[in-house]
Design an enzyme around this catalytic site. Structure first.
Site, PDB file in Angstrom:
ATOM      1  N   GLU A  14       0.819  -1.220   0.000  1.00  0.00           N
ATOM      2  CA  GLU A  14       0.000   0.000   0.000  1.00  0.00           C
ATOM      3  C   GLU A  14       0.851   1.266   0.000  1.00  0.00           C
ATOM      4  O   GLU A  14       1.725   1.461   0.842  1.00  0.00           O
ATOM      5  CB  GLU A  14      -0.932   0.020   1.213  1.00  0.00           C
ATOM      6  CG  GLU A  14      -1.838   1.257   1.235  1.00  0.00           C
ATOM      7  CD  GLU A  14      -2.921   1.209   2.292  1.00  0.00           C
ATOM      8  OE1 GLU A  14      -3.752   2.127   2.332  1.00  0.00           O
ATOM      9  OE2 GLU A  14      -2.942   0.236   3.083  1.00  0.00           O
ATOM     10  N   LYS A  50      -8.454  -0.505   0.542  1.00  0.00           N
ATOM     11  CA  LYS A  50      -9.526  -0.911   1.447  1.00  0.00           C
ATOM     12  C   LYS A  50     -10.537  -1.726   0.644  1.00  0.00           C
ATOM     13  O   LYS A  50     -11.081  -1.261  -0.354  1.00  0.00           O
ATOM     14  CB  LYS A  50     -10.195   0.318   2.064  1.00  0.00           C
ATOM     15  CG  LYS A  50     -11.126   0.016   3.208  1.00  0.00           C
ATOM     16  CD  LYS A  50     -10.431  -0.733   4.332  1.00  0.00           C
ATOM     17  CE  LYS A  50      -9.349   0.060   5.021  1.00  0.00           C
ATOM     18  NZ  LYS A  50      -8.749  -0.700   6.154  1.00  0.00           N
TER      19      LYS A  50
END
Length: 599
Positions: free
Chosen positions: A195, A211
């Site tokens: 990420e 997410k």
């Protein structure tokens, strides 16, 4: 541990993810900048920015517990290390050759992450907070603690060397992304995060929150269906949008008027064990914006807190008993000129000089989150850790008879699939040469050939005399479910077999145990597949029930006499005949072991 600072950086370029990676090594820093108090955090960031603008490389991290330095309303536990740490280097060095680290052992004995009762209790608390309107989403995490093991005392491997070896193993388990190993001399942080936190260059600030999660499929068809389901999931989209909106608001604090945009929404990214959903949120920053102001607007990343951020972090502080550390903070690089790229340190391991290790796992909890689904997500996210923390080799067991390998190409094809899955270099010519050597050495007779492929793609083979197969065998049904049915170490054959050995029969005279998954579906035996005769036809469980794609099973299916069907424990009374199947011994008639005598 040596106090010598060492850093390895292996980052993708967020603007060109498929382009060349920033892959550099660093040691002997010109200067180390660190903040031991909240008041010093901003000054450390300013000094790192100034050093980069002066032409230096600055690499380091900011702990999650530094959040109150930017906003006193953000609650955290007390930090257990420097709140911010950066090393300043004149220039990068060449990345070390693989044999300088990858051949060392890297083993961590991990304890349990969190017991299920405490997990369910925490989710109930979060659902209450969400229902009461305190927050919309909370990223709840737990810490798994472990101890670095020394498998061979003769090697005298230092903790620093073992940390480097573990980082190599973590990268093989979770390749790509934004990986870094930082050894400060007092602690090590090994991050293989997929990420991006932010990339800031030429006045453009890009964030890419991650997410939304789904497990990878067991084959290409199922994998595509799971990706499609993630894309279409209203729950996962809602979870992603909440964080996108939070980051849009955060970015607006340092953006030029009307300078915030969302160029990409709901992109799926394939990781080894899960599909992840990401979105791009970017802004054109105001003139004169500083690195400290960027952190002040964004830190911690909303994807690891929840929304609204203050209330979510209050819930985190109440439910998580210990500091997160660098996990969920930020780790990255400022390149000469001042361009800054930081990851969100998920998939990140901390290591202390005494060999104690820690790793956090978590997920975003919303009103639509169910305990079982979130629990399974945590198990999927831990897969990279389990894969990296205990060395293993890929394994094939072949029958060598009178100088010929039985079903050799099928075994090689299965080994190649395993190598692709585990990110192991595959050189079929090399493997064929290793096999050919064994064939030349054993031109006659019947042999069990054990072929291993290690993490570096090097093959090794040994041959053992193969005794006669029994005319028939006894099998017994396991008394408990096989919880590892859907593990990658069940779907692929490796030397990591403790989960099978734990279910092996201890009854004298019993050849093997018939396993069944937590859904009550029959799967396989610990050493081979199984076939059942029902209504005049032979059936074997399909792969999606959780079992190895045995070569003997594959041959029988291709010949047409064996078919796939889901069979449950309650179907066993209808079974007319039973057989044990593997490529080494073919088909062996089987029968049930007698039930133990009553006391």
């Amino acid at each position: 541990m040596s106090s010598r600072v060492q850093v390895l950086l292996d980052f993708a370029d967020p603007r060109q993810p498929e382009g060349p990676r920033w892959r550099h090594a660093f040691s002997d820093p010109l200067q180390v900048l660190q903040a031991s108090s909240l008041a010093q955090v901003g000054a450390v960031l300013s000094a790192a920015q100034a050093a980069a603008e002066a032409g230096h490389w600055c690499l380091g991290f900011v702990r999650y517990e530094a959040a109150p330095a930017f906003d006193a309303a953000l609650p955290t536990h007390a930090a257990d290390g420097p709140l911010a740490w950066f090393a300043v280097f004149d220039r990068p060095q060449v990345w070390p050759a693989p044999d300088q680290g990858e051949a060392l052992p890297a083993q961590v004995d991990w304890g349990p992450l969190l017991d299920r009762a405490r997990f369910d209790q925490a989710l109930a608390d979060l659902h209450r907070r969400i229902a009461d309107g305190e927050c919309y989403q909370v990223n709840f995490t737990a810490t798994c603690h472990g101890q670095l093991a020394q498998p061979d005392p003769q090697l005298q491997v230092t903790v620093a060397e073992a940390g480097r070896a573990l980082f190599d193993a973590l990268q093989r388990a979770q390749p790509g992304g934004y990986a870094a190993w930082i050894n400060t001399g007092e602690e090590q942080w090994l991050s293989v995060s997929p990420e991006l936190f932010f990339d800031w260059r030429e006045g453009v600030l890009l964030t890419r929150p991650m997410k939304g999660t789904a497990p990878r499929g067991r084959d290409a068809a199922e994998d595509a269906l799971r990706e499609q389901a993630l894309r279409a999931s209203a729950k996962e989209q809602a979870e992603n949008v909440m964080i996108v909106d939070l980051l849009r608001n955060d970015l607006s604090r340092i953006a030029q008027p009307h300078g915030v945009s969302v160029p990409q929404l709901f992109r799926t990214q394939a990781l080894p064990s899960v599909w992840q959903m990401t979105s791009d949120v970017q802004a054109r920053t105001r003139e004169g914006c500083t690195l400290a102001e960027v952190f002040g607007a964004l830190f911690p990343c909303g994807s690891v807190t929840g929304a609204p951020k203050v209330q979510a972090m209050k819930a985190i502080q109440a439910l998580e008993p210990e500091p997160r550390g660098v996990y969920c903070g930020a780790m990255g690089v400022l390149r000469p000129g001042g361009a800054a790229t930081f990851n969100v340190p998920i998939r990140t391991v901390g290591l202390l000089p005494d060999g104690r290790a820690r790793c956090g796992i978590g997920s975003g909890i919303t009103s639509g989150a169910h305990a079982q689904g979130e629990w399974q997500e945590w198990q999927h996210k831990q897969a990279f850790l389990r894969r990296a923390s205990l060395p293993f080799s890929l394994l094939e067991t072949l029958r060598l008879q009178d100088g010929a390998l039985c079903n050799g190409q099928r075994h090689l094809a299965r080994l190649a699939r395993a190598a692709a899955h585990f990110n192991v270099q595959w050189d079929e010519v090399h493997v064929q040469k290793v096999l050919a050597q064994q064939v030349q050495r054993h031109p006659e007779g019947r042999w069990r050939l054990r072929l291993l492929l290690d993490a570096q793609g090097l093959a090794h083979a040994e041959a053992f005399a193969l005794e006669d197969s029994p005319a028939s065998v006894l099998l017994e049904l396991d008394v408990r479910p096989f919880d590892e049915a859907h593990s990658e170490f069940t779907r692929f054959k490796t030397t990591r077999r403790a989960h099978y050995e734990a279910h092996a029969s201890k009854t004298p005279g019993v050849y093997d145990t018939l396993l069944w998954n937590p859904q009550g579906e029959l799967t396989e035996c610990t050493r081979g597949n199984v076939a059942f005769l029902l209504a005049g036809h032979w059936f074997t469980p399909p792969l999606h029930c959780g079992l190895l794609d045995g070569v003997g099973r594959e041959v029988a299916l291709s010949e047409g006499w064996l078919r796939e069907a889901v069979l449950r424990r309650e179907d066993l009374p209808r079974v007319e005949a039973l057989a044990f199947v593997n490529s080494l011994r073919g088909l062996i008639p089987a029968r049930w072991a007698p039930a133990p005598a009553a006391d």
